[in-house]
Scaffold this motif. Structure first.
Motif, PDB file in Angstrom:
ATOM      1  N   TYR A  41       4.744   4.259 -13.435  1.00 59.33           N
ATOM      2  CA  TYR A  41       3.462   4.477 -13.000  1.00 59.33           C
ATOM      3  C   TYR A  41       2.465   4.023 -13.990  1.00 59.33           C
ATOM      4  O   TYR A  41       1.547   3.270 -13.333  1.00 59.33           O
ATOM      5  N   HIS A  42       2.610   4.149 -15.178  1.00 57.24           N
ATOM      6  CA  HIS A  42       1.500   3.861 -16.019  1.00 57.24           C
ATOM      7  C   HIS A  42       1.576   2.514 -16.231  1.00 57.24           C
ATOM      8  O   HIS A  42       0.639   1.598 -16.506  1.00 57.24           O
ATOM      9  N   PHE A  43       2.789   1.675 -16.218  1.00 57.99           N
ATOM     10  CA  PHE A  43       2.831   0.265 -16.209  1.00 57.99           C
ATOM     11  C   PHE A  43       2.108  -0.293 -14.979  1.00 57.99           C
ATOM     12  O   PHE A  43       1.216  -1.159 -15.156  1.00 57.99           O
ATOM     13  N   LEU A  44       2.270   0.205 -13.815  1.00 61.28           N
ATOM     14  CA  LEU A  44       1.169  -0.162 -12.636  1.00 61.28           C
ATOM     15  C   LEU A  44      -0.142   0.178 -12.862  1.00 61.28           C
ATOM     16  O   LEU A  44      -1.015  -0.692 -12.537  1.00 61.28           O
ATOM     17  N   LYS A  45      -0.567   1.363 -13.657  1.00 58.67           N
ATOM     18  CA  LYS A  45      -1.821   1.687 -13.794  1.00 58.67           C
ATOM     19  C   LYS A  45      -2.337   0.821 -14.879  1.00 58.67           C
ATOM     20  O   LYS A  45      -3.536   0.336 -14.528  1.00 58.67           O
ATOM     21  N   ARG A  87      -5.262  -3.240  -4.604  1.00 54.44           N
ATOM     22  CA  ARG A  87      -5.417  -4.665  -5.287  1.00 54.44           C
ATOM     23  C   ARG A  87      -5.373  -4.381  -6.789  1.00 54.44           C
ATOM     24  O   ARG A  87      -5.639  -3.563  -7.202  1.00 54.44           O
ATOM     25  N   THR A  88      -4.789  -5.655  -7.210  1.00 58.67           N
ATOM     26  CA  THR A  88      -4.644  -5.521  -8.835  1.00 58.67           C
ATOM     27  C   THR A  88      -6.119  -6.053  -9.230  1.00 58.67           C
ATOM     28  O   THR A  88      -6.895  -6.692  -8.297  1.00 58.67           O
ATOM     29  N   VAL A  89      -6.323  -6.230 -10.643  1.00 61.88           N
ATOM     30  CA  VAL A  89      -7.383  -6.708 -11.171  1.00 61.88           C
ATOM     31  C   VAL A  89      -7.752  -7.981 -10.874  1.00 61.88           C
ATOM     32  O   VAL A  89      -8.895  -8.467 -10.515  1.00 61.88           O
ATOM     33  N   ALA A  90      -6.586  -8.796 -10.734  1.00 59.19           N
ATOM     34  CA  ALA A  90      -7.007 -10.366 -10.641  1.00 59.19           C
ATOM     35  C   ALA A  90      -7.361 -10.489  -9.127  1.00 59.19           C
ATOM     36  O   ALA A  90      -8.238 -11.225  -9.106  1.00 59.19           O
ATOM     37  N   GLU A  91      -6.708  -9.639  -8.201  1.00 57.94           N
ATOM     38  CA  GLU A  91      -7.456  -9.771  -6.875  1.00 57.94           C
ATOM     39  C   GLU A  91      -8.634  -9.433  -6.871  1.00 57.94           C
ATOM     40  O   GLU A  91      -9.444  -9.979  -6.096  1.00 57.94           O
ATOM     41  N   ARG A  92      -9.096  -8.106  -7.460  1.00 60.58           N
ATOM     42  CA  ARG A  92     -10.353  -7.696  -7.290  1.00 60.58           C
ATOM     43  C   ARG A  92     -11.382  -8.783  -7.922  1.00 60.58           C
ATOM     44  O   ARG A  92     -12.340  -9.003  -7.588  1.00 60.58           O
ATOM     45  N   LYS A 119       0.740  -1.091  -0.124  1.00 58.79           N
ATOM     46  CA  LYS A 119      -0.019   0.141  -0.127  1.00 58.79           C
ATOM     47  C   LYS A 119       0.825   1.316   0.012  1.00 58.79           C
ATOM     48  O   LYS A 119       0.723   2.137  -0.686  1.00 58.79           O
ATOM     49  N   ALA A 120       1.916   1.279   0.890  1.00 54.04           N
ATOM     50  CA  ALA A 120       2.717   2.410   1.137  1.00 54.04           C
ATOM     51  C   ALA A 120       3.282   2.751  -0.325  1.00 54.04           C
ATOM     52  O   ALA A 120       3.615   3.716  -0.611  1.00 54.04           O
ATOM     53  N   ALA A 121       4.003   1.709  -0.991  1.00 52.37           N
ATOM     54  CA  ALA A 121       4.667   1.757  -2.156  1.00 52.37           C
ATOM     55  C   ALA A 121       3.772   2.402  -2.941  1.00 52.37           C
ATOM     56  O   ALA A 121       4.414   3.236  -3.722  1.00 52.37           O
ATOM     57  N   ILE A 122       2.615   1.827  -3.268  1.00 55.45           N
ATOM     58  CA  ILE A 122       1.823   2.317  -4.289  1.00 55.45           C
ATOM     59  C   ILE A 122       1.426   3.721  -4.174  1.00 55.45           C
ATOM     60  O   ILE A 122       1.492   4.564  -5.117  1.00 55.45           O
ATOM     61  N   LYS A 123       1.518   4.151  -2.906  1.00 56.27           N
ATOM     62  CA  LYS A 123       1.093   5.434  -2.615  1.00 56.27           C
ATOM     63  C   LYS A 123       2.173   6.468  -3.009  1.00 56.27           C
ATOM     64  O   LYS A 123       2.005   7.451  -3.516  1.00 56.27           O
ATOM     65  N   ALA A 124       3.419   5.773  -2.497  1.00 53.08           N
ATOM     66  CA  ALA A 124       4.510   6.484  -2.784  1.00 53.08           C
ATOM     67  C   ALA A 124       4.764   6.732  -4.386  1.00 53.08           C
ATOM     68  O   ALA A 124       5.124   7.676  -4.866  1.00 53.08           O
ATOM     69  N   VAL A 125       4.642   5.766  -5.217  1.00 52.64           N
ATOM     70  CA  VAL A 125       4.773   5.913  -6.488  1.00 52.64           C
ATOM     71  C   VAL A 125       3.852   6.699  -6.971  1.00 52.64           C
ATOM     72  O   VAL A 125       4.291   7.632  -7.996  1.00 52.64           O
ATOM     73  N   GLN A 126       2.655   6.932  -6.557  1.00 58.11           N
ATOM     74  CA  GLN A 126       1.967   7.983  -7.041  1.00 58.11           C
ATOM     75  C   GLN A 126       2.401   9.333  -6.822  1.00 58.11           C
ATOM     76  O   GLN A 126       2.402  10.231  -7.587  1.00 58.11           O
TER      77      GLN A 126
END
Lengths: 399, 742
Positions: free
Chosen positions: B135-139, B152-157, B111-118
């Protein structure tokens, strides 16, 4: 460079020398540049790229969802930052779009009015660029891994097609039918490439680990089969006879002059062959990580000294010197497996397509401004972008 | 400084804390600020920390990275040049390389990493191409929703959604089943509720219906202790009592109106206790109202005597009526049936319907559908709740019932049991529908024809007169009463002797010796063990001639008969079996009270409570407070053992001495090894004590078992054994085609 220019002016040097030196320098300074971007059209991985050889201005890309996009690479905006615009695309809604993943796209070598694309939907399509309609469609028995059109042919108009069947098919654009079948491989043909030197010479690489050279005028058999041991070991073990790689051969690329052929295989090796004798030059490139199950498109620079090969290496691109096998650098930028890269010879730019849907442009880094007397003025300008500044807090104990 | 930097990074990343320690962080920042060299050095240190397979370490390292990233361009360049790996290590973009355990921290890190990347992308995305690419890759590729707090990623969702859907389906199914169940059960519940309601009505009329004449005499409201009795009839009679009180007030002394109801109440309540006052017995036939009014009349005559009779001191009383809200319903003969049915219904409600309705409501609310059904269920639940509350408020005392049960088990009351058996058929001829609770009442007056119709009329709810009649009965029931004997003489039941008759008969003849023998018998019975019924009891005292004999049938074949057939075989064992019984005598468990108390190396005494032998210190012997054996020979033996043990270890290996040598030379000579288990554990120090021990977490019973079961040696052994079995089979059945093949 100034020295080279002076020598050139004085007529001491061959004019090509300056060019070659500058080209080499530029290739060596290739980097991911924030000024150059390629528009993001593809929604899935990019399998193939091709830049038209006439102007070097238009680039085709084929995605694994069957989409083909055409980009304009030329920056006419007079600004340093430029995003390569997509001029058009054969999207999913297009009536003639490929049903499955597009494996290879190639421009017609002499004109931008036509290009070809082949796909896993077992077809090869000849497109009219201007109306964006397929002019002709060839159907095959198996999925098409790769096709190639001779860049120098003047006497024939053949497209070599490597499909799932071990037979290499030659499609004649003049008659609109597949004219030849080249038999010799045991398994699917993953890569085909015409020699840029002899218009009738074709190289094919197959999953059985063999690379064969053909003269298409003589359909009865191949010219030669490349042997990684140069015929020494084959006497002992007949099984391994005449194989170029121990795994599948999924990439072929001639050097620009057509004198040498570079092949990559899933045994994580890259080999350089003398294309006229079929001899393994035994250049050691080290491990070239290659897990692709399909064809791999890699590129060789042109007009440099020494020449460089740009080979997808996992999620990076490895740059080797072709003749010494030295790994120059790894270009990092993709976040997933790189499928293809293509070299733009006029401006020494490299474009790469990857499974992460990105097409990245690798542009030569601009020369560092030479520090001179006006450095006091220019220094603050160096840090135009505030993002490059350090933001340490000023007080000492704060840190 | 490099040394210090490495130390700082290690300390910061192995703290295991969710927050970084600010002091160390400050120092680290100061070092990094001093030169670019240090920054790149710190970058490499942090990257190695990020590569550790421990989420807490990664998380701390990530936090340090975040701090430095915001400050140094050099650091940014370095990190972004290897952003792929950074994402793999912190966000877990590579599915083949998931984030390490512990899970919660990994989630937090992600969570923290994703927030930081953003955040970084917003701030530096322009300048650093690879950052924005990442960032775009993640997105776009990993489809990370940056707004989504769960990152969560799409798969998880999708997995979550599928789970949700599956749950929904299950709920739907359950709801359907519940609906069916409800349909079936609600009728039943409603019936039970009505039944209960009716029973309540019978037991205690609604206050609104108090105008009715027929009032259950049993129903009494308990008032405060001192005035309880007198208050009860009035309070139960409702609103007309005060008026009657009022009218009585002016002409009569208070005490009189006090007293009378007391006696009145006693009679009316139909208590089984014997009546003391003869004068009240005379009032039998009269109605209660008559009694009340006759009371004052009697008083007027000679209330002095009356006062004395009742042991009253004064005749000036104030009457406090405290009508308490808690109701107590006494169980007696008249309402046994009702109370029984109430109890049954209540039990049914509590044990069966209540939980099921509860579960319906739970399920329906969880499924979040069918508000109609839900409302229905809630209504049912409310109804049940009120019914159960009412039941509780009634506070029915079951004394009578309990007594009866006890009686049944008591041998003294055998005759009474008989009594019950006797009466029923007799009565059946007269009144086929006598309710249970009135049975006794009628049982003893079969020959009073005028009373029968009255009784019949008053079966449903006991009328006022029932009390008086009951009194008469009681007199007859009481064996000491003259009425009873008279009665007995009067009714002569030819077939079945009346209980009293039998009792009187015995009492007259064997009254004197009876108690003695009875007591003895009782004592014996109390002593005798209770045994389950068995074959031996079945054949108790019988001699069975055929027991234990096995009959063999002669062969019916025409000529193929065995040479000689013994038709009867006597089997002793079977005969025995019919007469014997095995009683296992295991003895009684006695808890061990002593402790081993052998002295332990750490100075305490062994706490083990073994019966005979301690697994560590041998046979348990009596010891004093300091663990020294009390017996002299034990002490000597222990000394000897100690001595022998020391002798087994060479002199120079004295642990103290060894430790000194080790300290001096820095070599491990194994002094800690020789010194028991306790020290060994202490010696094995954890490398990073603050981090969660992953090995500990992985050390589940399952993994331990796995280690044992899938151990190479064990597998080999099993394989060998199985092969051997196969081999044997093969040898045995080799000549059969289907075994010969394998």
């Amino acid at each position: 460079m100034l020295g080279l220019m002076a020598a050139r002016q004085a007529g001491l040097d061959d004019p090509a020398r300056l060019r070659r030196a500058e080209c080499t320098r530029r290739v060596l300074s290739l980097e991911l540049n924030k000024d150059r971007d390629v528009e993001r059209i593809h929604g899935s991985g990019i399998n193939t790229l091709d830049i038209e050889p006439v102007e070097g201005r238009y680039m085709l890309s084929g995605g694994s969802d069957g989409v083909i996009v055409l980009y304009d690479l030329e920056n006419l905006s007079r600004k340093p930052s430029y995003t390569c615009k997509a001029l058009f695309s054969v999207g999913r809604s297009h009536p003639d779009v490929h049903k499955f993943s597009v494996e290879t796209v190639q421009w017609y070598p002499h004109d931008t009015g036509m290009f070809t694309s082949s796909s896993f939907d077992k077809t090869l399509k000849i497109w009219d660029t201007n109306v964006l309609q397929p002019a002709d469609i060839f159907h095959f028995e198996g999925t098409v891994y790769s096709h190639h059109m001779s860049p120098i042919a003047t006497k024939h108009c053949l497209i070599a097609v490597g499909t799932k069947s071990p037979k290499v098919q030659l499609c004649d654009l003049k008659s609109g039918s597949s004219s030849h079948i080249l038999q010799g491989h045991r398994q699917e043909v993953l890569a085909v490439s015409w020699s840029p030197r002899h218009e009738y010479v074709l190289a094919t690489g197959s999953a059985d680990g063999k690379v064969k050279l053909w003269d298409v005028r003589r359909a009865s058999g191949c010219l030669s089969t490349l042997d990684q041991y140069n015929g020494e070991k084959s006497k002992a073990s007949s099984e391994a006879a005449n194989t170029a790689h121990n795994g599948r051969v999924n990439g072929l690329c001639y050097t620009n002059d057509g004198l040498h052929l570079l092949t990559v295989g899933t045994d994580d090796r890259m080999r350089l062959w003398n294309s006229s004798t079929g001899e393994n030059t035994l250049v050691n490139y080290g491990k070239v990580c290659n897990e692709s199950r399909k064809g791999l498109k890699f590129a060789i620079s042109c007009g440099c000294n020494p020449e460089f090969a740009f080979v997808p290496y996992g999620s990076t691109i490895a740059v080797y010197t072709v003749f010494t096998g030295e790994l120059i650098t790894m270009l990092r930028g993709h976040y997933s497996t790189v499928n293809c890269c293509v070299f733009q010879p006029h401006f020494q730019e490299l474009y790469s397509g990857s499974k992460d849907c990105n097409i990245l442009a690798w542009i030569p880094a601009p020369r560092d401004p030479i520090p001179d007397d006006t450095s006091e003025k220019s220094l603050p300008q160096q840090h135009v972008n505030p993002a490059y500044e350090d933001t340490w807090s000023s007080s000492d104990d704060e840190g | 400084m490099d040394q210090r930097l490495a130390e700082l990074v290690e300390e910061l990343t192995t703290s295991g804390e969710p927050q970084l320690e600010p002091g160390r962080m400050k120092e680290l920042k100061r070092i990094c600020k001093s030169s670019e060299e240090h920054i790149s050095h710190a970058y490499h240190l942090l990257l190695t920390r990020l590569r550790e397979e421990h989420a807490e370490m990664r998380f701390s390292a990530f936090q340090v990275v975040q701090e430095l990233f915001a400050r140094s361009h050099q650091f940014r360049t370095l990190l972004i040049s290897n952003f792929q790996e950074f994402l793999e290590l912190t966000v877990g973009t590579d599915h083949e390389q998931p984030l390490p355990p512990p899970k919660e921290v990994a989630q937090k890190l992600r969570k923290a990493a994703i927030k930081a990347v953003q955040d970084w992308h917003e701030k530096y995305g322009e300048a650093y191409k690879q950052l924005s690419l990442g960032y775009h890759f993640l997105k776009q590729n990993k489809k990370v929703d940056f707004q989504d707090v769960h990152a969560r990623t799409v798969a998880e969702r999708r997995r979550e959604e599928e789970k949700q859907k599956r749950l929904e389906n299950i709920y739907k199914e359950k709801v359907k089943r519940t609906e069916k169940e409800m349909e079936e059960m609600s009728q039943e519940i409603a019936d039970t509720l009505t039944e209960m309601e009716n029973c309540f009505q019978l037991l205690m009329p609604d206050p609104l219906n108090f105008g009715m004449n027929e009032i259950d005499p049993e129903l009494s409201k308990q008032t405060s202790a001192n005035e309880a009795r007198p208050a009860s009839p009035f309070s139960s009679q409702g609103e007309f009592t005060p008026s009657s009180l009022g009218c009585m007030d002016d002409e009569q002394p208070c005490c009189s109106k006090d007293i009378l109801p007391v006696s009145q109440c006693v009679t009316a309540d139909g208590n089984e206790e014997a009546d003391e006052k003869p004068e009240q017995e005379e009032l039998d036939g009269g109605k209660r109202s008559d009694v009340r009014f006759s009371g004052p009349a009697l008083d007027d005559d000679d209330y002095q005597t009356f006062v004395r009779n009742h042991g009253l001191i004064s005749h000036k009383y104030t009457l406090d009526l405290e009508i308490s809200t808690d109701i107590k319903v006494q169980e007696n003969e008249d309402n046994t049936a009702i109370i029984n049915s109430v109890m049954d219904a209540h039990k049914l409600l509590r044990n069966k319907f209540w939980p099921s309705v509860q579960s319906w409501i739970q399920l329906l609310t969880r499924a979040g559908v069918n508000d109609d059904q839900l409302r229905c269920a809630i209504e049912l639940k409310n109804k049940m709740e009120t019914a159960m509350k009412k039941y509780k408020e009634m506070d029915i005392s079951f004394k009578a019932r309990k007594r009866k049960v006890m009686k049944a088990s008591d041998d003294d009351d055998e005759d009474e049991d008989e009594d019950e058996f006797v009466e029923v058929p007799e009565k059946e001829g007269y009144e086929p529908h006598i309710p249970d609770h009135l049975r006794k009442e009628y049982g003893l007056e079969p020959q009073a024809p005028p009373k029968a119709p009255v009784a019949k009329a008053s079966t449903g709810a006991a009328p006022l007169s029932s009390g008086t009649r009951l009194r008469g009965n009681e007199d007859e029931l009481d064996p000491t009463c003259a009425a009873a004997t008279l009665k007995l003489l009067r009714d002569k039941l030819p077939k079945l002797p009346s209980p009293h008759a039998s009792e009187s008969a015995t009492s007259e003849t064997a009254n004197l010796e009876d108690p003695d023998s009875k007591r003895r018998k009782l004592e014996e019975r109390a002593k005798a063990p209770l045994m389950p019924f068995g074959l031996d009891l079945h054949y108790w005292g019988e001699d069975q001639p055929s027991a234990g004999k096995i009959l063999k049938f002669t062969s019916e074949h025409r000529f193929w008969a065995p040479s000689e057939v013994e038709e009867e075989v006597e089997n002793k064992e079977i005969t025995e079996m019919l007469k014997t019984r095995y009683i296992t005598f295991a003895g009684k468990f006695e808890p061990v009270k002593h402790k081993c108390r052998a002295p332990m190396p750490d100075g305490t005494l062994c706490e083990r409570q073994d019966r005979i032998k301690c697994p560590f210190h041998g046979k348990i012997i009596p010891r004093d407070d300091s663990g020294i054996p009390i017996n002299a020979e034990d002490r000597a033996r222990e000394e000897k053992m100690k001595f022998e043990k020391q002798a087994a270890q060479p002199e120079w290996r004295d642990p103290e001495f060894m430790r000194e040598i080790e300290a001096a030379t820095g070599l491990d000579l194994g002094s800690s090894k020789s010194n028991g288990k306790g020290q060994k554990k202490k010696g094995k120090k954890q490398k990073y004590p603050h981090l969660t021990d992953l090995k500990q977490q992985a050390n589940t019973s399952r993994s331990r078992l796995e280690k044992k079961v899938f151990n190479k040696g064990a597998m080999k052994r099993v394989m060998k054994a199985m092969n051997r079995v196969d081999q044997r089979k093969h040898e045995k059945f080799a000549n059969q085609f289907n075994y010969a093949l394998n």
